[in-house]
Design a protein around this motif. Structure first.
Motif, PDB file in Angstrom:
ATOM      1  N   VAL A 139       0.854  -1.177   0.000  1.00 59.37           N
ATOM      2  CA  VAL A 139       0.000   0.000   0.000  1.00 59.37           C
ATOM      3  C   VAL A 139       0.892   1.230   0.000  1.00 59.37           C
ATOM      4  O   VAL A 139       1.773   1.356   0.846  1.00 59.37           O
ATOM      5  CB  VAL A 139      -0.945   0.030   1.211  1.00 59.37           C
ATOM      6  N   GLN A 140       0.653   2.117  -0.927  1.00 60.18           N
ATOM      7  CA  GLN A 140       1.396   3.366  -1.015  1.00 60.18           C
ATOM      8  C   GLN A 140       0.449   4.534  -0.781  1.00 60.18           C
ATOM      9  O   GLN A 140      -0.668   4.550  -1.309  1.00 60.18           O
ATOM     10  CB  GLN A 140       2.083   3.516  -2.377  1.00 60.18           C
ATOM     11  N   LEU A 141       0.896   5.505   0.005  1.00 67.06           N
ATOM     12  CA  LEU A 141       0.088   6.660   0.363  1.00 67.06           C
ATOM     13  C   LEU A 141       0.864   7.929   0.044  1.00 67.06           C
ATOM     14  O   LEU A 141       2.034   8.048   0.402  1.00 67.06           O
ATOM     15  CB  LEU A 141      -0.266   6.638   1.851  1.00 67.06           C
ATOM     16  N   VAL A 142       0.209   8.874  -0.606  1.00 67.51           N
ATOM     17  CA  VAL A 142       0.832  10.136  -0.975  1.00 67.51           C
ATOM     18  C   VAL A 142      -0.072  11.281  -0.547  1.00 67.51           C
ATOM     19  O   VAL A 142      -1.207  11.396  -1.027  1.00 67.51           O
ATOM     20  CB  VAL A 142       1.111  10.222  -2.484  1.00 67.51           C
ATOM     21  N   GLU A 143       0.434  12.139   0.344  1.00 65.78           N
ATOM     22  CA  GLU A 143      -0.323  13.294   0.809  1.00 65.78           C
ATOM     23  C   GLU A 143      -0.063  14.502  -0.084  1.00 65.78           C
ATOM     24  O   GLU A 143       1.005  14.634  -0.680  1.00 65.78           O
ATOM     25  CB  GLU A 143       0.045  13.662   2.254  1.00 65.78           C
ATOM     26  N   SER A 144      -1.032  15.395  -0.114  1.00 67.21           N
ATOM     27  CA  SER A 144      -0.885  16.664  -0.809  1.00 67.21           C
ATOM     28  C   SER A 144      -1.849  17.672  -0.199  1.00 67.21           C
ATOM     29  O   SER A 144      -2.760  17.301   0.530  1.00 67.21           O
ATOM     30  CB  SER A 144      -1.142  16.517  -2.311  1.00 67.21           C
ATOM     31  N   GLY A 145      -1.634  18.943  -0.497  1.00 68.56           N
ATOM     32  CA  GLY A 145      -2.540  19.987  -0.058  1.00 68.56           C
ATOM     33  C   GLY A 145      -2.037  20.844   1.078  1.00 68.56           C
ATOM     34  O   GLY A 145      -2.710  21.808   1.467  1.00 68.56           O
ATOM     35  N   GLY A 146      -0.884  20.522   1.633  1.00 71.10           N
ATOM     36  CA  GLY A 146      -0.336  21.342   2.694  1.00 71.10           C
ATOM     37  C   GLY A 146       0.157  22.670   2.178  1.00 71.10           C
ATOM     38  O   GLY A 146       0.267  22.898   0.976  1.00 71.10           O
ATOM     39  N   GLY A 147       0.451  23.564   3.108  1.00 67.48           N
ATOM     40  CA  GLY A 147       0.935  24.872   2.727  1.00 67.48           C
ATOM     41  C   GLY A 147       0.900  25.841   3.882  1.00 67.48           C
ATOM     42  O   GLY A 147       0.759  25.456   5.040  1.00 67.48           O
ATOM     43  N   LEU A 148       1.033  27.112   3.550  1.00 66.62           N
ATOM     44  CA  LEU A 148       1.023  28.198   4.525  1.00 66.62           C
ATOM     45  C   LEU A 148      -0.308  28.917   4.464  1.00 66.62           C
ATOM     46  O   LEU A 148      -0.769  29.305   3.378  1.00 66.62           O
ATOM     47  CB  LEU A 148       2.167  29.168   4.240  1.00 66.62           C
ATOM     48  N   VAL A 149      -0.926  29.105   5.618  1.00 67.90           N
ATOM     49  CA  VAL A 149      -2.219  29.758   5.686  1.00 67.90           C
ATOM     50  C   VAL A 149      -2.278  30.610   6.948  1.00 67.90           C
ATOM     51  O   VAL A 149      -1.630  30.300   7.950  1.00 67.90           O
ATOM     52  CB  VAL A 149      -3.364  28.717   5.667  1.00 67.90           C
ATOM     53  N   GLN A 150      -3.036  31.681   6.894  1.00 64.79           N
ATOM     54  CA  GLN A 150      -3.215  32.532   8.058  1.00 64.79           C
ATOM     55  C   GLN A 150      -4.234  31.936   9.017  1.00 64.79           C
ATOM     56  O   GLN A 150      -5.097  31.148   8.621  1.00 64.79           O
ATOM     57  CB  GLN A 150      -3.662  33.932   7.638  1.00 64.79           C
ATOM     58  N   ALA A 151      -4.115  32.294  10.279  1.00 62.86           N
ATOM     59  CA  ALA A 151      -5.069  31.833  11.279  1.00 62.86           C
ATOM     60  C   ALA A 151      -6.490  32.175  10.852  1.00 62.86           C
ATOM     61  O   ALA A 151      -6.762  33.277  10.378  1.00 62.86           O
ATOM     62  CB  ALA A 151      -4.758  32.448  12.639  1.00 62.86           C
ATOM     63  N   GLY A 152      -7.382  31.211  11.023  1.00 58.24           N
ATOM     64  CA  GLY A 152      -8.757  31.372  10.603  1.00 58.24           C
ATOM     65  C   GLY A 152      -9.028  30.882   9.198  1.00 58.24           C
ATOM     66  O   GLY A 152     -10.199  30.771   8.799  1.00 58.24           O
ATOM     67  N   GLY A 153      -7.987  30.572   8.457  1.00 58.75           N
ATOM     68  CA  GLY A 153      -8.131  30.097   7.097  1.00 58.75           C
ATOM     69  C   GLY A 153      -8.403  28.609   7.024  1.00 58.75           C
ATOM     70  O   GLY A 153      -8.579  27.936   8.037  1.00 58.75           O
TER      71      GLY A 153
END
Length: 115
Positions: free
Chosen positions: A2-16
């Motif tokens: 089983v292989q798992l690949v995450e995506s979608g992380g980043g920098l965001v301001q509080a409340g975002g």
């Protein structure tokens, strides 16, 4: 198997908001429970949320009401919708899957919340 690949992380301001994705491949039909974990520097990896094949969910108290975990079996993908983000949510987020008798992990994706 089983292989798992995450995506979608980043920098965001509080409340975002951010939406993390975890794409699974391999012996995906054997996957039972999937979940999201996170680990901040100097801290132990902790469970954020998990979801079973029957769509039962469980959340850490710190994220209840703000995060939503879901999975789309047709797309072999799990998601974590994160709203009202706080600086304390800053961590590397890892996708996890339990298949047969083994735990599988993705490589992690960085989430940074600025104030």
């Amino acid at each position: 198997q089983v292989q798992l690949v995450e995506s979608g992380g980043g920098l965001v301001q509080a409340g975002g908001s951010l939406r993390l994705s975890c794409a699974a491949s391999g012996k995906i039909d054997s996957i039972n429970t999937m979940g999201w974990y996170r680990q901040a520097p100097g801290k132990q990896r902790e469970l954020v949320a998990r979801i079973t094949s029957g769509a039962d969910t469980n959340y850490a108290d710190s994220v209840k009401g703000r995060f939503t975990i879901s999975r789309d079996n047709a797309k072999n993908t799990m998601y974590l919708q994160m709203n009202s983000l706080k600086p304390e949510d800053t961590a590397v987020y890892y996708c996890n899957a339990i298949a047969l008798w083994s735990y599988y992990w993705g490589q992690g994706t960085q989430v940074t919340v600025s104030s």
